[in-house]
Scaffold this motif. Sequence first.
Motif, short mmCIF file in Angstrom:
data_model
loop_
_atom_site.label_atom_id
_atom_site.label_comp_id
_atom_site.label_asym_id
_atom_site.label_seq_id
_atom_site.Cartn_x
_atom_site.Cartn_y
_atom_site.Cartn_z
N THR A 17 39.76 41.83 55.81
CA THR A 17 40.69 41.65 54.70
C THR A 17 40.32 42.54 53.51
OG1 THR A 17 41.37 40.12 52.96
CG2 THR A 17 39.30 39.61 54.05
N PRO A 18 41.30 43.08 52.81
CA PRO A 18 40.99 43.87 51.60
C PRO A 18 40.27 43.05 50.53
CG PRO A 18 43.38 43.56 51.86
CD PRO A 18 42.74 43.09 53.12
N ALA A 19 40.26 41.72 50.69
CA ALA A 19 39.52 40.89 49.72
C ALA A 19 38.05 41.29 49.66
CB ALA A 19 39.66 39.41 50.07
N VAL A 20 37.48 41.77 50.76
CA VAL A 20 36.06 42.18 50.69
C VAL A 20 35.89 43.43 49.84
CG1 VAL A 20 35.27 41.14 52.85
CG2 VAL A 20 36.07 43.50 52.87
N ILE A 21 36.90 44.29 49.85
CA ILE A 21 36.83 45.49 48.99
C ILE A 21 36.83 45.05 47.53
CG2 ILE A 21 38.01 47.62 48.33
CD1 ILE A 21 39.29 47.68 51.12
N THR A 22 37.76 44.16 47.21
CA THR A 22 37.88 43.66 45.84
C THR A 22 36.58 42.97 45.41
OG1 THR A 22 40.22 43.32 46.26
CG2 THR A 22 39.30 42.20 44.34
N LYS A 23 36.07 42.13 46.28
CA LYS A 23 34.85 41.38 45.97
C LYS A 23 33.67 42.33 45.73
CE LYS A 23 31.87 37.80 48.09
NZ LYS A 23 31.83 36.80 47.00
N ALA A 24 33.51 43.28 46.62
CA ALA A 24 32.39 44.23 46.49
C ALA A 24 32.49 45.01 45.18
CB ALA A 24 32.40 45.20 47.68
N ALA A 25 33.68 45.51 44.91
CA ALA A 25 33.86 46.37 43.74
C ALA A 25 33.68 45.58 42.44
CB ALA A 25 35.24 47.02 43.78
N LEU A 26 34.25 44.37 42.38
CA LEU A 26 34.15 43.59 41.14
C LEU A 26 32.72 43.14 40.90
CD1 LEU A 26 37.38 41.38 41.17
CD2 LEU A 26 36.98 43.56 40.01
N GLU A 27 32.01 42.79 41.96
CA GLU A 27 30.62 42.36 41.79
C GLU A 27 29.77 43.51 41.27
OE1 GLU A 27 30.68 38.61 44.95
OE2 GLU A 27 29.47 40.37 45.45
N LEU A 28 29.99 44.70 41.81
CA LEU A 28 29.23 45.86 41.32
C LEU A 28 29.58 46.18 39.87
CD1 LEU A 28 29.43 48.20 44.44
CD2 LEU A 28 27.35 47.15 43.52
N ALA A 29 30.87 46.09 39.55
CA ALA A 29 31.31 46.42 38.19
C ALA A 29 31.02 45.29 37.21
CB ALA A 29 32.80 46.74 38.19
N GLU A 30 30.62 44.13 37.74
CA GLU A 30 30.38 42.93 36.92
C GLU A 30 31.60 42.58 36.06
OE1 GLU A 30 26.53 42.73 35.01
OE2 GLU A 30 25.73 44.19 36.43
N VAL A 31 32.74 42.63 36.71
CA VAL A 31 33.99 42.28 36.03
C VAL A 31 34.39 40.87 36.47
CG1 VAL A 31 36.48 42.78 35.96
CG2 VAL A 31 34.81 44.63 35.72
N PRO A 32 34.70 39.98 35.51
CA PRO A 32 35.09 38.62 35.89
C PRO A 32 36.42 38.60 36.64
CG PRO A 32 35.08 38.86 33.49
CD PRO A 32 34.58 40.15 34.05
N PHE A 33 36.52 37.61 37.51
CA PHE A 33 37.66 37.47 38.43
C PHE A 33 38.34 36.14 38.16
CE2 PHE A 33 39.12 35.69 42.55
CZ PHE A 33 40.00 36.68 42.95
N MET A 34 39.63 36.17 37.93
CA MET A 34 40.39 34.94 37.77
C MET A 34 41.59 34.96 38.71
SD MET A 34 40.41 34.31 33.64
CE MET A 34 40.76 32.56 33.68
N VAL A 35 42.00 33.78 39.11
CA VAL A 35 43.15 33.65 39.99
C VAL A 35 44.31 33.06 39.19
CG1 VAL A 35 44.02 32.50 42.07
CG2 VAL A 35 41.64 33.28 41.97
N ALA A 36 45.50 33.59 39.41
CA ALA A 36 46.69 33.01 38.80
C ALA A 36 47.65 32.60 39.91
CB ALA A 36 47.37 34.01 37.86
N ASP A 37 48.09 31.36 39.88
CA ASP A 37 49.08 30.92 40.86
C ASP A 37 50.45 31.32 40.37
OD1 ASP A 37 50.43 29.71 42.93
OD2 ASP A 37 50.29 27.68 42.11
N ALA A 38 51.06 32.25 41.09
CA ALA A 38 52.42 32.66 40.75
C ALA A 38 53.42 31.94 41.64
CB ALA A 38 52.56 34.18 40.91
N GLY A 39 52.90 31.12 42.57
CA GLY A 39 53.77 30.38 43.48
C GLY A 39 53.29 30.47 44.91
N ALA A 40 52.08 29.98 45.16
CA ALA A 40 51.51 30.01 46.51
C ALA A 40 51.74 28.65 47.16
CB ALA A 40 50.01 30.32 46.46
N SER A 41 52.22 28.65 48.40
CA SER A 41 52.48 27.36 49.06
C SER A 41 51.17 26.65 49.39
CB SER A 41 53.32 27.55 50.32
OG SER A 41 52.70 28.45 51.20
#
Lengths: 359, 359
Positions: free
Chosen positions: A85-109
């Motif tokens: 999943t591309p989620a591992v790309i996002t996770k790896a990159a954000l952890e290295l950049a030390e950028v905080p991650f937030m989730v927004a529900d726009a309408g997930a079932s």
Amino acid sequence: MEMFDGLKIYGSGNYLEGVTDRDSLFICAVATTETSRIPGITGAGASPELTEYTPAADVELIVHDAPRCLPEIPQTIVEGEAAPTPAVITKAALELAEVPFMVADAGASVKPDVPYININSEPGGDIRTGRAVTEPQRIYERGLMVGRTLSSLTEHLVVGESTPAGTTTALGVLTALGYDADFRVSASMPHNPHDLKREVVMAGLSNAGIEKGDCSREPFRAVEAVGDPMIPAVAGICMGSTVPVTLAGGTQMTAVCALMRAIDPDFDFSDTAIATTIFVAEDSTSDINRIAEQIGDIDIYVVDPDFGSASHRGLHEYLNGSVKEGVGAGGAMLLALLHGIPVEMVRERIEELCNTILA
Amino acid sequence: MEMFDGLKIYGSGNYLEGVTDRDSLFICAVATTETSRIPGITGAGASPELTEYTPAADVELIVHDAPRCLPEIPQTIVEGEAAPTPAVITKAALELAEVPFMVADAGASVKPDVPYININSEPGGDIRTGRAVTEPQRIYERGLMVGRTLSSLTEHLVVGESTPAGTTTALGVLTALGYDADFRVSASMPHNPHDLKREVVMAGLSNAGIEKGDCSREPFRAVEAVGDPMIPAVAGICMGSTVPVTLAGGTQMTAVCALMRAIDPDFDFSDTAIATTIFVAEDSTSDINRIAEQIGDIDIYVVDPDFGSASHRGLHEYLNGSVKEGVGAGGAMLLALLHGIPVEMVRERIEELCNTILA
């Protein structure tokens, strides 16, 4: 134009200065629509029914190192080959950049088992009905408030998305707003089912009594009929922000830009850019540039993690087009570059995660 | 000890330096429990049934200048006199201090019509049953994540709450954890119904098979039996934060501190403080200091807006004890002081709001 190794720039590149080495916040907007259950329309899930779990599973993987809503890691499976999943790309990159991650529900079932910002609870319908999204303007207005608040806490917002079948709903909105996007939206699989997407969009437009371009002055009608709830939510965040916003995604983000442009024809895109992966940008089955250039002067930043050099076999599937983008992977990698992390280090960290949490 | 006009400090005052003139973020945790429907237990609502609307209406007032879930402004009505909701104090102070405001759902039965961070969806039950909160540890852990993320975006978190009948559930948790809080928790009305609160708590403890102090090593059991979902949510935010946290509330925040102390007996309160109003601190029917000193060295900052000088008649009701605190009013006023706003200016702005949006 290359200012960072691994980064290609389509456009002026002027946007980059305002976001280099700035305090940043990454938000992932999650949404689903019943459109993703149409067989063959998306590869984002092991079966059509499971596609609705993919956004929740992806953000759970980023936060908890493992999905909680599903027993297994989300994979984009095409022709028996599993691409991580591309989620591992996002996770790896954000952890290295030390950028905080937030989730927004726009309408997930399926709601993720992580804290999230509620923008909208209700998922989208099947766009073939012509009644896809309830109260899109309300979603947009709540997005505006979120953008206003979050932008007061950071210098740069990066907004990714996870919306299965989102390129189809993007095609719907782009078409209703009058853009030529047929055969130009991307896909989460090597064979891009353009005919199916077009057929689904046309059924929705027909059932809504809309012809191409009819909604250019009633933009929310486009979303209501044939869109998805991520589009107005992210448009709202972007238009509410007082700091630069990087829209982290592929052709779906052009639909967000098109909506913004229709809401405010004078919208100035100089503080907005799209960031995506090389897999979208060089996809021969789609054309993000030809869509974006119809909308406005929007810089597109393209990151190439050079997965050809990766030893992890699953990552090679990205080179075959098995999966191209998602969960803001391109924008997350851009953030890493902007924080001085070389792209090789990002790739190595992605491989590490593939060999640990995905193993 | 007075460092700012209108501010009294109980404790060392050392905490203040780390939060003066810092980038701050105000979070209001909203929650409800069926306990608030017990007649006579709270003044936070025009009728027992309407108390569950109060948290949503309060934060809607702050964000939209008017409640949306109710046709009327929430008021604390006691003996026919209407005191303006403390939400106007919070709104006035935060607007002057230019501090961003976010809402966190810790378990409100009526969801506010504003974007909010989802920590927990499920409201609490009637604590007389001895089964008040489902999965309090999960709520705490989600609070931890929120605290970690939000604290990466600011230098100072201020966490308020809106939880009708929250002093009763605070009494429940304090008692189960072994503290002497009987006749010491505050109330949202001039006559503090201590006997009713005690009776309600004792019924809950009895039904849960818990005696006073039984939960000191199983702190979540205290919340599960006789608490409310705000308490573990705010404890989590506070313990997850990497920046100083001001707990903005009255005696309810001592229950949060008690839970934190029970979760981590070595918890260092030097980066945690309570901020409240003079109406709580000088309330002859309660004693926040005598509760807090049992828990640890916790600074308490007390703001006096001098409502005696206000020309708005409703604000004089605060002097009669009709309402004392709520929606983090004391902490919001502290923020204004810390940002250089004189307390008179805060009072004037409160009066303006009373004469406009509340008129």
